[in-house]
Design an enzyme around this catalytic site. Structure first.
Site, PDB file in Angstrom:
ATOM      1  N   CYS A  44       0.932  -1.175  -0.007  1.00 40.21           N
ATOM      2  CA  CYS A  44      -0.278   0.058   0.103  1.00 40.21           C
ATOM      3  C   CYS A  44       0.456   1.148   0.026  1.00 40.21           C
ATOM      4  CB  CYS A  44      -0.815   0.305   1.495  1.00 40.21           C
ATOM      5  SG  CYS A  44      -0.213  -0.360   3.272  1.00 40.21           S
ATOM      6  N   HIS A 313      -1.444   1.417   7.597  1.00 43.69           N
ATOM      7  CA  HIS A 313      -1.694   1.178   6.342  1.00 43.69           C
ATOM      8  C   HIS A 313      -2.037   2.872   5.867  1.00 43.69           C
ATOM      9  CE1 HIS A 313      -3.876  -0.355   2.440  1.00 43.69           C
ATOM     10  NE2 HIS A 313      -5.436   0.077   2.780  1.00 43.69           N
TER      11      HIS A 313
END
EC number: 3.4.19.12
Length: 366
Positions: A44, A313
């Site tokens: 990510c 994330h």
């Protein structure tokens, strides 16, 4: 393939059709595509930066122009160009693309990214821009050596001269000037330093303008920190400050949200609330700066979600044709402009999970 990826693939059609519906067929920009990127195991950090760069129009256009040239052996830039070209030429307007070739090349070229651990998005951005610039400079050098550079200057620089600037530099490079004034003789000396992105410290309940002002605060050099003045030929008290001398076309601002805590022996996240405006003008410029009144518009934000640098994330929000989109790996959603405030950070100093702006991309107006 993980359960999450399988579930994501099952939901691709649903997410895509929902996005088209949210934007509306009449409002959907001509020749624009909104594609999520498959996560290949904690990638990510890479996906978020690639989405931000794709919506920095000057960068996208140059990468696609590079793709159009007759090319060479595979490198990180050819893989990026293939990925951008794949997005830009899709028949569908929305969907998901696996950046498998790019990720494979990245892992092959740099051991830092050759694993399935979470990496730092800013480190990746820095590596990517510098690698692309190196590739372009090496190609120019080879073209000169092969005599293929058209309209070449007869007075070519020596081999050890400064490398030529590339379109990466034309887009992202700015210049800082470090000014030091001797408090005894008032002589001012300055030293210039180029940057592709600007890293600034953050404080609680502040703004980007405040962070930039602090970045250029005057520092007094005294006691053991005295400055050696060439004019006085001795150590003197002095004042030092950093100013922006050359404003880049796209200003990439990195908020230093990760701080090493001695008592914990590890980095922790500063989830401070830092307001980033949709429009920005820099005031910490030097007196001889060009385009002093240049105005910037926010075009993309890489957001860190979580409590630390090696866990959590990354997602990205981008502005495209007047509206905002959120890219979370393979998921793409339209969001309201007001929702951007959710990514400023937390007003509480208590360390906990937060969604905080980490890298801001501001594009200058023509």
């Amino acid at each position: 393939m993980t359960v999450r990826n399988i579930a994501s693939i099952c939901n691709m059609g649903t997410n895509a059709s929902a996005l088209e519906k949210d934007i509306g067929p009449e409002q959907f920009p001509i020749n624009e595509h909104y594609f999520g990127l498959v996560n290949f195991g904690n990638t990510c950090y890479c996906n978020s930066v690639l989405q931000a760069l794709y919506f920095c129009r000057p960068f996208r256009e140059n990468v696609l122009a590079y793709k159009a040239q007759q090319k060479k052996k595979e490198n990180l830039l050819t893989c990026l160009a293939d990925l951008f070209h794949s997005i830009a030429t899709q028949k569908k307007k929305v969907g998901v693309i696996p950046p498998k070739k790019f990720i494979s090349r990245l892992r092959k070229e740099n051991d830092l990214f050759d694993n399935y651990m979470q990496q730092d998005a800013h480190e990746f951005l820095n590596y990517l821009l510098n690698t692309i610039a190196d590739i372009l400079q090496e190609e120019k050098k080879q073209e000169k050596q092969n005599g293929k550079l058209k309209n070449g200057n007869m007075n070519e620089p020596a081999e050890n001269s400064k490398p030529e600037l590339t379109w990466v530099h034309e887009i992202f490079q700015g210049t800082l000037t470090n000014e030091t004034r001797c408090l005894n003789c008032e002589t001012v000396s300055s030293k210039d330093e180029d940057f592709l992105d600007l890293s600034v410290d953050v404080e609680q309940n502040t703004s980007i303008t405040h962070c930039l002002r602090d970045f250029s605060n005057t520092e007094t050099l005294c006691s053991e920190q005295k400055y050696y003045c060439e004019t006085c030929c001795s150590k003197q008290e002095a004042q030092k400050r950093m100013r922006v001398k050359k404003l880049p076309m796209i200003l990439a601002l990195h908020l230093k949200r990760f701080k090493y805590m001695e008592q914990l022996h590890r980095y922790t996240k500063l989830s401070y609330r830092v307001v980033f405006p949709l429009e920005l003008r820099l005031f910490n410029t030097s007196s001889d700066a060009v385009n002093l009144d240049r105005m910037y518009d926010l075009v993309a934000v890489v957001v860190h979600c979580g409590s630390g640098p090696n866990r959590g994330h990354y997602i990205t929000i981008v502005k495209s044709h007047g509206f905002w989109l959120l890219f979370d790996d393979d998921i793409v959603e339209k969001i309201d402009a007001q929702a951007i405030e959710e990514f400023y950070g937390l007003t509480s100093d208590i360390s906990k999970n937060s969604e905080s702006g980490y890298i801001l991309f501001y594009q200058s107006r023509e």
